[in-house]
Design a protein around this motif. Structure first.
Motif, short mmCIF file in Angstrom:
data_model
loop_
_atom_site.label_atom_id
_atom_site.label_comp_id
_atom_site.label_asym_id
_atom_site.label_seq_id
_atom_site.Cartn_x
_atom_site.Cartn_y
_atom_site.Cartn_z
N VAL A 37 0.84 -1.20 0.00
CA VAL A 37 0.00 0.00 0.00
C VAL A 37 0.87 1.25 0.00
CG1 VAL A 37 -1.69 1.34 1.35
CG2 VAL A 37 -2.01 -1.13 1.05
N ASP A 38 1.94 1.24 0.83
CA ASP A 38 2.88 2.37 0.85
C ASP A 38 3.48 2.59 -0.54
OD1 ASP A 38 2.68 3.24 3.51
OD2 ASP A 38 4.18 1.79 4.20
N GLU A 39 3.85 1.51 -1.21
CA GLU A 39 4.44 1.61 -2.54
C GLU A 39 3.43 2.18 -3.53
OE1 GLU A 39 5.81 -2.37 -3.30
OE2 GLU A 39 7.57 -2.14 -2.00
N ALA A 40 2.17 1.79 -3.41
CA ALA A 40 1.13 2.31 -4.30
C ALA A 40 0.93 3.80 -4.06
CB ALA A 40 -0.18 1.55 -4.08
N ILE A 41 0.92 4.22 -2.81
CA ILE A 41 0.76 5.65 -2.48
C ILE A 41 1.94 6.43 -3.06
CG2 ILE A 41 0.78 7.34 -0.60
CD1 ILE A 41 -0.79 5.23 1.07
N GLU A 42 3.15 5.91 -2.88
CA GLU A 42 4.34 6.58 -3.41
C GLU A 42 4.27 6.68 -4.94
OE1 GLU A 42 9.18 6.03 -3.64
OE2 GLU A 42 8.06 4.93 -2.11
N ALA A 43 3.81 5.61 -5.59
CA ALA A 43 3.69 5.62 -7.05
C ALA A 43 2.68 6.67 -7.50
CB ALA A 43 3.28 4.24 -7.55
N LEU A 44 1.55 6.76 -6.80
CA LEU A 44 0.54 7.76 -7.17
C LEU A 44 1.07 9.17 -6.98
CD1 LEU A 44 -2.73 6.13 -5.80
CD2 LEU A 44 -2.09 6.49 -8.19
N ASP A 45 1.91 9.35 -5.97
CA ASP A 45 2.48 10.68 -5.72
C ASP A 45 3.54 11.07 -6.75
OD1 ASP A 45 0.88 11.12 -3.50
OD2 ASP A 45 2.40 10.43 -2.06
N THR A 46 4.21 10.10 -7.36
CA THR A 46 5.32 10.42 -8.25
C THR A 46 4.99 10.25 -9.73
OG1 THR A 46 6.19 8.17 -8.03
CG2 THR A 46 7.06 9.84 -6.53
N LEU A 47 4.05 9.38 -10.08
CA LEU A 47 3.74 9.13 -11.49
C LEU A 47 2.87 10.25 -12.07
CD1 LEU A 47 3.01 5.30 -11.41
CD2 LEU A 47 5.02 6.44 -12.36
N GLU A 48 2.96 10.39 -13.38
CA GLU A 48 2.17 11.40 -14.09
C GLU A 48 1.54 10.74 -15.30
OE1 GLU A 48 5.07 14.29 -15.24
OE2 GLU A 48 5.33 15.06 -13.21
N THR A 49 0.52 11.41 -15.86
CA THR A 49 -0.05 10.94 -17.11
C THR A 49 1.08 10.90 -18.14
OG1 THR A 49 -2.22 11.85 -16.61
CG2 THR A 49 -1.72 11.50 -18.93
N GLY A 50 1.16 9.81 -18.89
CA GLY A 50 2.21 9.65 -19.89
C GLY A 50 3.42 8.86 -19.39
N SER A 51 3.50 8.61 -18.08
CA SER A 51 4.61 7.81 -17.54
C SER A 51 4.52 6.38 -18.05
CB SER A 51 4.57 7.80 -16.01
OG SER A 51 4.75 9.07 -15.47
N THR A 52 5.67 5.76 -18.20
CA THR A 52 5.72 4.35 -18.60
C THR A 52 5.98 3.51 -17.35
OG1 THR A 52 6.55 4.92 -20.78
CG2 THR A 52 6.87 2.65 -20.07
#
Length: 150
Positions: A37-52
């Motif tokens: 869950v922590d990893e998912a939160i971190e991913a949502l905080d750092t990823l953007e539309t268009g990220s691979t």
């Protein structure tokens, strides 16, 4: 009779140890889920539309994919239910999930502590029974070594 009591205490101690081990395994599983869950939160905080990203397909296989819209996040709610959230709401849902997992960990640790206390009490009883058995044995030997009858 004390030998039978010792055997029963030993069996109870073994059962408690097995319960403690099962609970510790559960704690590890819940902690692993919390890490995810922590990893998912971190991913949502750092990823953007268009990220691979690499999307898991199962069985250790992944597919490289591009995020079409970061604002549409599907979050597992439990009990085989999931819901689509906007990014901020998804993070809130994941934070709530994390709090629930923390509560589970606390409950499991409380159960472990109770069982450990019970185990310590049983170990003390077993030691007392062993001491009593040794004292009885020593008294029995002392009686047989008395003065011969005249």
């Amino acid at each position: 009779m004390s030998q039978q009591q010792l055997q029963q205490l030993s069996q109870e101690l073994q059962e408690i140890e097995e319960q403690i081990e099962a609970l510790r395994t559960n704690v590890e599983a819940v902690q692993q889920e919390k890490t995810e869950v922590d990893e998912a939160i971190e991913a949502l905080d750092t990823l953007e539309t268009g990220s691979t990203v690499q999307m898991p397909l199962g069985g250790g296989a992944y597919l490289r994919t591009t995020i079409e819209d970061i604002d549409e996040v599907i979050v597992d709610l439990g009990a085989d239910y999931a819901a689509e959230f906007e990014e901020g709401d998804a993070v809130d849902a994941l934070e709530n999930k994390k709090e629930h997992l923390d509560d589970q960990i606390d409950e499991l640790n409380e159960e472990i502590a109770e069982l450990e206390t019970e185990s310590e009490e049983l170990e003390q009883q077993a030691q007392q029974l062993q001491q009593q058995a040794m004292q009885q044995q020593m008294q029995g030997q002392g009686m047989g070594q008395g003065q011969p009858d005249e």
